[in-house]
Design a protein around this motif. Structure first.
Motif, PDB file in Angstrom:
ATOM      1  N   VAL A  25       0.852  -1.186   0.000  1.00  0.00           N
ATOM      2  CA  VAL A  25       0.000   0.000   0.000  1.00  0.00           C
ATOM      3  C   VAL A  25       0.892   1.242   0.000  1.00  0.00           C
ATOM      4  O   VAL A  25       0.649   2.208  -0.718  1.00  0.00           O
ATOM      5  CB  VAL A  25      -0.930  -0.002   1.236  1.00  0.00           C
ATOM      6  N   ARG A  26       1.970   1.176   0.798  1.00  0.00           N
ATOM      7  CA  ARG A  26       2.905   2.302   0.884  1.00  0.00           C
ATOM      8  C   ARG A  26       3.452   2.665  -0.505  1.00  0.00           C
ATOM      9  O   ARG A  26       3.461   3.820  -0.902  1.00  0.00           O
ATOM     10  CB  ARG A  26       4.060   1.919   1.821  1.00  0.00           C
ATOM     11  N   GLU A  27       3.872   1.655  -1.257  1.00  0.00           N
ATOM     12  CA  GLU A  27       4.429   1.915  -2.590  1.00  0.00           C
ATOM     13  C   GLU A  27       3.361   2.422  -3.548  1.00  0.00           C
ATOM     14  O   GLU A  27       3.639   3.238  -4.421  1.00  0.00           O
ATOM     15  CB  GLU A  27       5.091   0.654  -3.153  1.00  0.00           C
ATOM     16  N   ASN A  28       2.115   1.931  -3.387  1.00  0.00           N
ATOM     17  CA  ASN A  28       1.027   2.432  -4.238  1.00  0.00           C
ATOM     18  C   ASN A  28       0.786   3.922  -3.997  1.00  0.00           C
ATOM     19  O   ASN A  28       0.598   4.686  -4.933  1.00  0.00           O
ATOM     20  CB  ASN A  28      -0.257   1.637  -3.990  1.00  0.00           C
ATOM     21  N   ILE A  29       0.809   4.337  -2.705  1.00  0.00           N
ATOM     22  CA  ILE A  29       0.594   5.752  -2.391  1.00  0.00           C
ATOM     23  C   ILE A  29       1.742   6.586  -2.954  1.00  0.00           C
ATOM     24  O   ILE A  29       1.541   7.691  -3.431  1.00  0.00           O
ATOM     25  CB  ILE A  29       0.468   5.957  -0.861  1.00  0.00           C
TER      26      ILE A  29
ATOM     27  N   VAL B  29       4.343   9.774   3.441  1.00  0.00           N
ATOM     28  CA  VAL B  29       3.283   8.861   2.985  1.00  0.00           C
ATOM     29  C   VAL B  29       2.257   8.697   4.107  1.00  0.00           C
ATOM     30  O   VAL B  29       1.042   8.772   3.883  1.00  0.00           O
ATOM     31  CB  VAL B  29       3.865   7.484   2.583  1.00  0.00           C
ATOM     32  N   GLU B  30       2.742   8.513   5.332  1.00  0.00           N
ATOM     33  CA  GLU B  30       1.829   8.323   6.466  1.00  0.00           C
ATOM     34  C   GLU B  30       1.016   9.582   6.740  1.00  0.00           C
ATOM     35  O   GLU B  30      -0.180   9.509   7.050  1.00  0.00           O
ATOM     36  CB  GLU B  30       2.621   7.894   7.709  1.00  0.00           C
ATOM     37  N   ALA B  31       1.653  10.740   6.602  1.00  0.00           N
ATOM     38  CA  ALA B  31       0.935  12.002   6.824  1.00  0.00           C
ATOM     39  C   ALA B  31      -0.188  12.157   5.798  1.00  0.00           C
ATOM     40  O   ALA B  31      -1.297  12.562   6.131  1.00  0.00           O
ATOM     41  CB  ALA B  31       1.908  13.178   6.734  1.00  0.00           C
ATOM     42  N   VAL B  32       0.105  11.796   4.543  1.00  0.00           N
ATOM     43  CA  VAL B  32      -0.900  11.893   3.474  1.00  0.00           C
ATOM     44  C   VAL B  32      -2.069  10.946   3.765  1.00  0.00           C
ATOM     45  O   VAL B  32      -3.238  11.307   3.609  1.00  0.00           O
ATOM     46  CB  VAL B  32      -0.246  11.571   2.103  1.00  0.00           C
TER      47      VAL B  32
END
Ligand SMILES: Nc1ncnc2c1ncn2[C@@H]1O[C@H](COP(=O)(O)OP(=O)(O)OP(=O)(O)O)[C@@H](O)[C@H]1O
Ligand SMILES: [Mg+2]
Length: 164
Positions: free
Chosen positions: A131-135, A147-150
């Protein structure tokens, strides 16, 4: 004979990629436009994807005031997504015009426009990655913290963390 089927598949894929690479550019100005507000207006808009498929939208006029929520309701295939895609600037109208803050979308610099419009597609595609790479897809240099903030801003952080 062994490769006949594969060649046909490759041919189709290459054709689809070429169609994207060869699609006409949207013409936009290079200077910032002065927008009155974030109001969206469609004036007698008609739209055709491909000539042979016929017209999809016929004479659509609507006003969406700033800071309001609008839902489009209608039968499947009636053109709701087509309206959203025109507002998001994915295509140019075939007739009439769409304005943002009283300025024709065709007169708004793309970078400026992209700061005003966020588009969530009805048909989403997830790459076979985390999921991280998709974001991170659209900007590979984004840090984990960003990424986490978004994800938090988009309010999907809790959902993602609850996944197996
Ligand atoms: N890429 C495309 N090329 C050609 N025609 C298309 C394309 N996308 C949609 N259409 C056609 O445009 C018309 C309007 O489709 P649209 O997707 O805007 O409808 P919708 O109201 O969003 O439907 P739904 O409720 O199923 O989401 C339909 O006839 C559809 O078949
Ligand atoms: Mg739709």
């Amino acid at each position: 004979m062994t490769f006949a089927d594969e060649l046909a598949v490759v041919g189709t894929s290459v054709g689809e990629i070429n169609a994207i690479l060869e699609a006409a550019e949207l013409h936009r100005p290079k200077k910032y436009a002065s927008l009155n507000d974030a109001a969206i207006r469609m004036e007698h808009v008609s739209f055709t994807y491909k000539q042979e498929d016929g017209e999809v939208l016929h004479g659509i006029s609507l006003d969406i005031a700033s800071s309001t929520v609008t839902a489009l309701v209608g039968y499947f295939g009636s053109g709701k997504s087509a309206i959203a895609k025109l507002i998001a600037g994915f295509w140019d109208v075939s007739g009439g015009r769409v304005t943002l803050g009283s300025v024709d979308l065709k007169e708004v610099l793309l970078a400026q426009f992209n700061r005003q419009i966020a588009y969530v597609s009805q048909d989403n595609y997830l790459f076979d990655r985390t999921v991280r790479e998709n974001i991170r897809t659209s900007c590979m240099s984004t840090s984990d913290t960003e990424v986490e903030a978004v994800a938090k801003v988009a309010e999907c952080d809790g959902f993602i963390r609850a996944l197996d």
